[in-house]
Design a protein around this motif. Structure first.
Motif, PDB file in Angstrom:
ATOM      1  N   ILE A   1      67.367  55.670 -48.672  1.00 53.84           N
ATOM      2  CA  ILE A   1      67.431  55.336 -50.103  1.00 53.84           C
ATOM      3  C   ILE A   1      68.625  54.435 -50.382  1.00 53.84           C
ATOM      4  O   ILE A   1      68.521  53.424 -51.095  1.00 53.84           O
ATOM      5  N   ILE A   2      69.784  54.796 -49.819  1.00 52.32           N
ATOM      6  CA  ILE A   2      70.996  53.989 -49.994  1.00 52.32           C
ATOM      7  C   ILE A   2      70.775  52.576 -49.459  1.00 52.32           C
ATOM      8  O   ILE A   2      71.174  51.583 -50.078  1.00 52.32           O
TER       9      ILE A   2
ATOM     10  N   PHE B   1      68.358  50.595 -51.825  1.00 54.11           N
ATOM     11  CA  PHE B   1      69.038  50.274 -53.086  1.00 54.11           C
ATOM     12  C   PHE B   1      70.136  49.247 -52.848  1.00 54.11           C
ATOM     13  O   PHE B   1      70.439  48.428 -53.724  1.00 54.11           O
ATOM     14  N   GLY B   2      70.731  49.273 -51.647  1.00 56.32           N
ATOM     15  CA  GLY B   2      71.721  48.251 -51.296  1.00 56.32           C
ATOM     16  C   GLY B   2      71.106  46.869 -51.300  1.00 56.32           C
ATOM     17  O   GLY B   2      71.688  45.907 -51.826  1.00 56.32           O
ATOM     18  N   HIS B   3      69.899  46.748 -50.716  1.00 61.35           N
ATOM     19  CA  HIS B   3      69.190  45.471 -50.764  1.00 61.35           C
ATOM     20  C   HIS B   3      68.899  45.068 -52.206  1.00 61.35           C
ATOM     21  O   HIS B   3      69.117  43.910 -52.590  1.00 61.35           O
ATOM     22  N   ALA B   4      68.377  46.022 -52.984  1.00 60.38           N
ATOM     23  CA  ALA B   4      67.969  45.713 -54.357  1.00 60.38           C
ATOM     24  C   ALA B   4      69.158  45.284 -55.216  1.00 60.38           C
ATOM     25  O   ALA B   4      69.073  44.305 -55.968  1.00 60.38           O
TER      26      ALA B   4
ATOM     27  N   ALA C   1      75.235  46.979 -45.463  1.00 62.92           N
ATOM     28  CA  ALA C   1      76.551  47.109 -46.083  1.00 62.92           C
ATOM     29  C   ALA C   1      76.644  48.390 -46.910  1.00 62.92           C
ATOM     30  O   ALA C   1      77.671  49.084 -46.889  1.00 62.92           O
ATOM     31  N   ALA C   2      75.573  48.728 -47.626  1.00 67.42           N
ATOM     32  CA  ALA C   2      75.572  49.953 -48.430  1.00 67.42           C
ATOM     33  C   ALA C   2      75.712  51.183 -47.540  1.00 67.42           C
ATOM     34  O   ALA C   2      76.446  52.127 -47.875  1.00 67.42           O
ATOM     35  N   ASN C   3      75.031  51.191 -46.386  1.00 63.04           N
ATOM     36  CA  ASN C   3      75.152  52.310 -45.450  1.00 63.04           C
ATOM     37  C   ASN C   3      76.563  52.431 -44.891  1.00 63.04           C
ATOM     38  O   ASN C   3      77.102  53.537 -44.773  1.00 63.04           O
TER      39      ASN C   3
ATOM     40  N   VAL D   1      74.939  59.380 -39.728  1.00 56.90           N
ATOM     41  CA  VAL D   1      73.575  58.866 -39.897  1.00 56.90           C
ATOM     42  C   VAL D   1      73.595  57.531 -40.630  1.00 56.90           C
ATOM     43  O   VAL D   1      72.890  56.580 -40.251  1.00 56.90           O
ATOM     44  N   ASN D   2      74.397  57.418 -41.679  1.00 48.01           N
ATOM     45  CA  ASN D   2      74.517  56.148 -42.403  1.00 48.01           C
ATOM     46  C   ASN D   2      75.098  55.052 -41.516  1.00 48.01           C
ATOM     47  O   ASN D   2      74.631  53.912 -41.539  1.00 48.01           O
TER      48      ASN D   2
END
Length: 378
Positions: free
Chosen positions: A66-67, A70-73, A141-143, A169-170
């Motif tokens: 999910i992260i 949403f990071g892409h978005a 980048a968000a991960n 995991v991220n």
């Protein structure tokens, strides 16, 4: 002289070595993350704690996905892109026709998660290129940011094996996605960044694909200059992994007026020898060629057409159903053809995470239904 098969084999060995080295690098990075925690807190390893960690891995994987999407978005939105849809497993969030809704569908092309955004019509090419890089990099980048925050909390105010698992995991998802590789039609973010930066071939293919989406995401109302550029890319890079997808996207432009042109354009793309058993992008190119052959009235005269259809795989449901529909058409099985068309309409629905409103696909269904109706009235 090196044969084509030897060249591909050499490329596969080089690719495998690169992936192995990347995996070792990720492992080396992870050791300093969790080893100090073991020494500081000396956790007890028993059945209960093992089950807790296994559950934490699964839950962390879902949140990391999910992260990532949403990071892409978010990165794409800040780069001036417009949100179209986002898939998280079977959950698809759609923004279309000025409203948002949620549907449930099987993930497209094997992706567990996918965020689709496009550029507004007025976006210049230079801005599109830089925006694409930020959009693609936004997921990993968000991960990495989520992992860094979690690690900081673990070693300061909130020591927790579960939180450390979430961080690992991220970090794994973010780092693995930066490895520039592709498999079964799926490309990592690292491969897209490598192409966009010019380190590996394919930058022009990526950019023209987004330009087609920019000009008309739901159909084929593209500028002639854009179409000509896409045709040139297909001719210049027929063996690139992205070219089958570009051909499949471009083929609706030629129906109903010039399907024979699409037949000629697709000769080096469709029905070619496959490097891997599961290849959904090649399947899409093959079925695109079948569509234009049918529209041009050349399907039944195409050499070995049944064998060419049979090699299309089951990885993508819409492609598979069209394969079965055309086989039923060739074998004069109207009832089977009718059932395939009904199943196609159900799968496409009002909206699909890959085919969007599916106008072209629904047009192909109507053409085959017209054949059925004409047959019944004879």
């Amino acid at each position: 002289m090196v044969t084509e098969s030897k060249r591909k084999e050499k490329g596969q060995r080089k690719k495998s070595l690169g992936q192995t080295l990347a995996g070792l690098a990720i492992g080396i990075i992870l050791w300093p993350v969790f080893l100090p925690y073991l020494f500081i807190h000396d956790p007890v390893i028993d059945v209960k704690s093992t089950i807790v960690i296994l559950v934490a891995i699964v839950v962390s994987g879902a949140f990391a996905l999910i992260i990532h999407e949403f990071g892409h978005a978010v990165a794409g939105t800040f780069s001036g892109m417009k949100f179209m849809n986002m898939s998280i497993g079977p959950i698809v969030i759609i923004r279309s026709g000025g409203r948002s809704r949620i549907i449930f569908q099987k993930p497209a092309l094997g992706y567990l998660g996918r965020a689709m955004l496009r550029f507004p019509a007025e976006t210049p090419s230079e801005q599109m290129e830089s925006g694409l890089k930020r959009y693609v990099a936004g997921g990993p980048a968000a991960n990495v940011v989520a992992a860094a925050v979690a690690i900081a909390l673990v070693y300061t105010i909130l020591p927790s094996g579960i939180l450390l698992t979430f961080a690992i995991v991220n970090l794994l998802l973010g780092a693995a996605n930066l490895i520039p590789t592709d498999s079964r039609g799926m490309m990592t973010d690292g491969k897209h960044l490598s192409m966009l930066s010019g380190k590996t071939p394919g930058k022009e293919l990526v950019l023209i694909s987004y330009r087609l989406m920019q000009e008309d995401a739901e159909g084929a109302d593209w500028r002639p200059g854009t179409v000509a550029e896409a045709e040139e890319m297909i001719r210049l890079q027929p063996d690139h992994p992205l070219t089958p997808a570009l051909y499949a996207s471009l083929s609706p432009y030629y129906i109903p007026e010039n399907p024979s042109e699409a037949v000629v354009l697709g000769r080096r793309i469709a029905f070619r020898e496959r490097d891997q058993k599961i290849d959904p992008l090649q399947d899409m190119a093959d079925i695109a060629m079948v569509h234009v052959l049918y529209a041009a009235g050349k399907l039944t005269s195409e050499p070995e057409i049944r064998l060419k259809l049979v090699q299309i795989g089951d990885a993508e449901k819409v492609t598979r159903l069209f394969r079965d529909a055309y086989l039923a058409y060739l074998d004069d099985q109207p009832e089977k053809l009718r059932n395939c068309l009904e199943d196609l309409e159900l799968v496409l629905g009002q909206w699909h995470s890959l085919y969007l409103e599916g106008r072209y696909e629904k047009g192909r269904i109507s053409a085959l239904r017209q054949f059925l109706n004409n047959t019944q009235h004879q």
